[in-house]
Structures are given as structure tokens and as C-alpha cells.
Design a protein around this motif. Structure first.
Motif, mmCIF file in Angstrom:
data_model
loop_
_atom_site.group_PDB
_atom_site.id
_atom_site.type_symbol
_atom_site.label_atom_id
_atom_site.label_comp_id
_atom_site.label_asym_id
_atom_site.label_seq_id
_atom_site.Cartn_x
_atom_site.Cartn_y
_atom_site.Cartn_z
ATOM 1 N N GLN A 53 -113.082 41.091 92.155
ATOM 2 C CA GLN A 53 -112.640 42.057 91.528
ATOM 3 C C GLN A 53 -113.217 43.365 91.374
ATOM 4 O O GLN A 53 -112.400 44.580 91.242
ATOM 5 C CB GLN A 53 -112.018 41.627 90.030
ATOM 6 C CG GLN A 53 -111.511 40.395 89.844
ATOM 7 C CD GLN A 53 -111.406 39.847 88.340
ATOM 8 O OE1 GLN A 53 -111.662 40.496 87.675
ATOM 9 N NE2 GLN A 53 -110.679 38.507 88.456
ATOM 10 N N ASN A 54 -114.348 43.478 91.674
ATOM 11 C CA ASN A 54 -115.106 44.643 91.598
ATOM 12 C C ASN A 54 -115.821 45.223 92.953
ATOM 13 O O ASN A 54 -116.256 46.234 92.679
ATOM 14 C CB ASN A 54 -116.104 44.586 90.592
ATOM 15 C CG ASN A 54 -115.856 44.251 89.138
ATOM 16 O OD1 ASN A 54 -114.815 44.503 88.671
ATOM 17 N ND2 ASN A 54 -116.338 42.899 88.913
ATOM 18 N N GLN A 89 -107.911 44.066 99.420
ATOM 19 C CA GLN A 89 -106.971 44.083 98.361
ATOM 20 C C GLN A 89 -107.900 43.077 97.322
ATOM 21 O O GLN A 89 -106.781 42.691 96.283
ATOM 22 C CB GLN A 89 -105.590 43.439 98.614
ATOM 23 C CG GLN A 89 -104.921 44.563 99.707
ATOM 24 C CD GLN A 89 -104.573 45.763 99.245
ATOM 25 O OE1 GLN A 89 -104.045 46.098 98.368
ATOM 26 N NE2 GLN A 89 -104.957 46.809 100.024
ATOM 27 N N HIS A 90 -109.064 43.052 97.296
ATOM 28 C CA HIS A 90 -109.774 42.335 96.303
ATOM 29 C C HIS A 90 -108.993 40.814 96.251
ATOM 30 O O HIS A 90 -108.838 39.947 95.316
ATOM 31 C CB HIS A 90 -109.833 42.962 94.800
ATOM 32 C CG HIS A 90 -110.107 44.222 94.745
ATOM 33 N ND1 HIS A 90 -111.610 44.405 94.893
ATOM 34 C CD2 HIS A 90 -109.492 45.248 94.598
ATOM 35 C CE1 HIS A 90 -111.697 45.517 94.559
ATOM 36 N NE2 HIS A 90 -110.578 46.248 94.570
ATOM 37 N N ASP A 91 -108.805 40.460 97.537
ATOM 38 C CA ASP A 91 -108.033 38.967 97.572
ATOM 39 C C ASP A 91 -108.717 37.662 97.138
ATOM 40 O O ASP A 91 -109.788 37.573 97.433
ATOM 41 C CB ASP A 91 -107.832 38.817 99.313
ATOM 42 C CG ASP A 91 -107.342 40.028 99.739
ATOM 43 O OD1 ASP A 91 -106.048 40.066 100.161
ATOM 44 O OD2 ASP A 91 -107.992 41.022 100.159
ATOM 45 N N GLU A 92 -108.039 37.217 96.212
ATOM 46 C CA GLU A 92 -108.573 35.843 95.681
ATOM 47 C C GLU A 92 -108.461 34.767 96.725
ATOM 48 O O GLU A 92 -107.293 34.749 97.324
ATOM 49 C CB GLU A 92 -107.985 35.530 94.337
ATOM 50 C CG GLU A 92 -108.505 34.425 93.684
ATOM 51 C CD GLU A 92 -107.615 34.051 92.485
ATOM 52 O OE1 GLU A 92 -108.437 33.182 91.722
ATOM 53 O OE2 GLU A 92 -106.619 34.569 91.891
ATOM 54 N N HIS A 93 -109.461 34.186 96.889
ATOM 55 C CA HIS A 93 -109.322 33.212 97.996
ATOM 56 C C HIS A 93 -110.335 31.856 97.866
ATOM 57 O O HIS A 93 -111.319 32.074 97.086
ATOM 58 C CB HIS A 93 -109.731 33.909 99.453
ATOM 59 C CG HIS A 93 -111.009 34.529 99.313
ATOM 60 N ND1 HIS A 93 -111.599 35.642 98.807
ATOM 61 C CD2 HIS A 93 -112.131 33.969 100.266
ATOM 62 C CE1 HIS A 93 -112.733 35.951 99.014
ATOM 63 N NE2 HIS A 93 -113.412 34.880 99.846
ATOM 64 N N TRP A 94 -110.136 30.781 98.860
ATOM 65 C CA TRP A 94 -111.064 29.884 98.898
ATOM 66 C C TRP A 94 -111.661 30.146 100.324
ATOM 67 O O TRP A 94 -111.196 30.441 101.270
ATOM 68 C CB TRP A 94 -110.185 28.439 99.045
ATOM 69 C CG TRP A 94 -109.753 28.044 97.753
ATOM 70 C CD1 TRP A 94 -108.173 28.129 97.239
ATOM 71 C CD2 TRP A 94 -110.293 27.765 96.630
ATOM 72 N NE1 TRP A 94 -108.249 27.784 96.142
ATOM 73 C CE2 TRP A 94 -109.386 27.354 95.565
ATOM 74 C CE3 TRP A 94 -111.790 27.353 96.414
ATOM 75 C CZ2 TRP A 94 -109.846 26.737 94.536
ATOM 76 C CZ3 TRP A 94 -111.782 26.622 95.244
ATOM 77 C CH2 TRP A 94 -111.130 26.303 94.280
ATOM 78 N N GLU A 120 -117.847 31.977 86.796
ATOM 79 C CA GLU A 120 -116.777 30.787 86.631
ATOM 80 C C GLU A 120 -115.565 31.179 87.496
ATOM 81 O O GLU A 120 -114.542 30.349 87.671
ATOM 82 C CB GLU A 120 -116.427 30.349 85.347
ATOM 83 C CG GLU A 120 -115.993 31.162 84.387
ATOM 84 C CD GLU A 120 -117.098 32.261 83.969
ATOM 85 O OE1 GLU A 120 -116.499 33.394 83.190
ATOM 86 O OE2 GLU A 120 -118.297 32.362 84.171
ATOM 87 N N LYS A 121 -115.006 32.406 87.490
ATOM 88 C CA LYS A 121 -113.760 32.944 88.175
ATOM 89 C C LYS A 121 -114.004 33.209 89.655
ATOM 90 O O LYS A 121 -113.105 33.951 90.182
ATOM 91 C CB LYS A 121 -113.207 34.213 87.283
ATOM 92 C CG LYS A 121 -112.912 33.767 85.808
ATOM 93 C CD LYS A 121 -112.166 34.745 85.183
ATOM 94 C CE LYS A 121 -111.948 34.465 83.456
ATOM 95 N NZ LYS A 121 -111.437 35.463 82.850
ATOM 96 N N GLY A 122 -115.171 33.148 90.068
ATOM 97 C CA GLY A 122 -115.286 33.548 91.352
ATOM 98 C C GLY A 122 -115.816 35.046 92.020
ATOM 99 O O GLY A 122 -115.596 35.630 92.637
ATOM 100 N N VAL A 123 -116.172 35.860 90.696
ATOM 101 C CA VAL A 123 -116.497 37.193 90.648
ATOM 102 C C VAL A 123 -117.883 37.488 90.632
ATOM 103 O O VAL A 123 -118.571 36.906 89.996
ATOM 104 C CB VAL A 123 -115.792 37.795 89.291
ATOM 105 C CG1 VAL A 123 -115.911 39.336 89.149
ATOM 106 C CG2 VAL A 123 -114.353 37.449 89.294
#
Length: 131
Positions: A53-54, A89-94, A120-123
Motif C-alpha cells: 500500500q505504501n 496500482q498497489h495491486d494486492e496479490h498472492w 499481517e496484511k501483506g504490507v
């Protein structure tokens, strides 16, 4: 000029290891380049949830195999030598390791300090300019 060999990072505080990956952080925030530069190995058979996210990250796959799956739309992309992906795009992913270790070269903006690991949120945490 900065000249470094990734071999000199092995076994130092700039080599960060988790259950799923090993990151050799070659250029960091303190180097003043405006980005950080890393060699990372994703271990076979692992799955890591990531959501920068950052930070923005670009990744160039050098050897091995794996897969990235974007959580927003469930799209899966095979990873192997020559593949580049950018999390613009700060893509959340596995991020999944395949049958062989996946070695990648990564660039982060803003640069990492060198000690970051996913929460814990992947950040990775944000670091202010004052830090």
C-alpha cells in the motif's frame, strides 16, 4: 559511484529471510538513489500474500518458476525467466513459488530501509522522510 556485489550482502543484516522468501537488499534508502534494489528468491511451493500500500514495485524474473495472482480479479500470471511485472496500482496479490526457486530482481519506490517484512496484511510499513 556505488559498486557492490550481491555476494557481499549474504550473511549480513541486509539479507532478510522468512519462511517463504530470501531478500538480498543491495541498494537501500540510505544510498540516496530514490529507489531500492533487491535480489529475492521465492522458495518452491510457498504462497505469500502481498499488498504494498505504501510502495510501488517492479520485478524481473531471472530464473525458476512461480505464479502471481491478483486478488481483485483473480487473474493468474505464470512467472519465469524474462517475465517482468510492475505493481503500479498497489495491486494486492498472492505470490506463489513453483517447482524451482524463483529468483527475481526487484525495485521499490519509495526505497526500503532494509529491515522491512510483510505485516499481517501483506504490507511493508511507510517510512517518513524524517526517518
Amino acid at each position: 559511484m556505488i559498486v557492490r556485489n550481491v555476494k557481499d550482502v549474504i550473511g549480513t543484516e541486509n539479507e532478510v529471510r522468512t519462511e517463504n522468501w530470501l531478500s538480498r537488499r543491495v541498494l537501500l534508502r540510505k544510498d540516496g538513489m530514490g529507489f531500492s534494489f533487491h535480489e529475492t528468491v521465492i522458495f518452491p511451493g510457498t504462497e505469500t500474500h502481498i499488498h504494498y500500500q505504501n510502495h510501488l514495485e517492479a520485478v524481473w524474473c531471472i530464473e525458476g518458476d512461480g505464479e502471481i495472482e491478483t486478488i481483485a480479479d483473480g487473474r493468474k500470471y505464470a512467472l519465469g525467466p524474462g517475465v517482468v511485472y510492475a505493481l503500479d496500482q498497489h495491486d494486492e496479490h498472492w505470490l506463489r513459488g513453483g517447482k524451482q526457486p524463483l529468483r527475481v530482481i526487484c525495485v521499490f519506490n519509495p526505497p526500503l530501509t532494509g529491515f522491512e517484512v510483510h505485516d499481517e496484511k501483506g504490507v511493508y510499513p511507510a517510512v517518513s522522510d524524517a526517518a
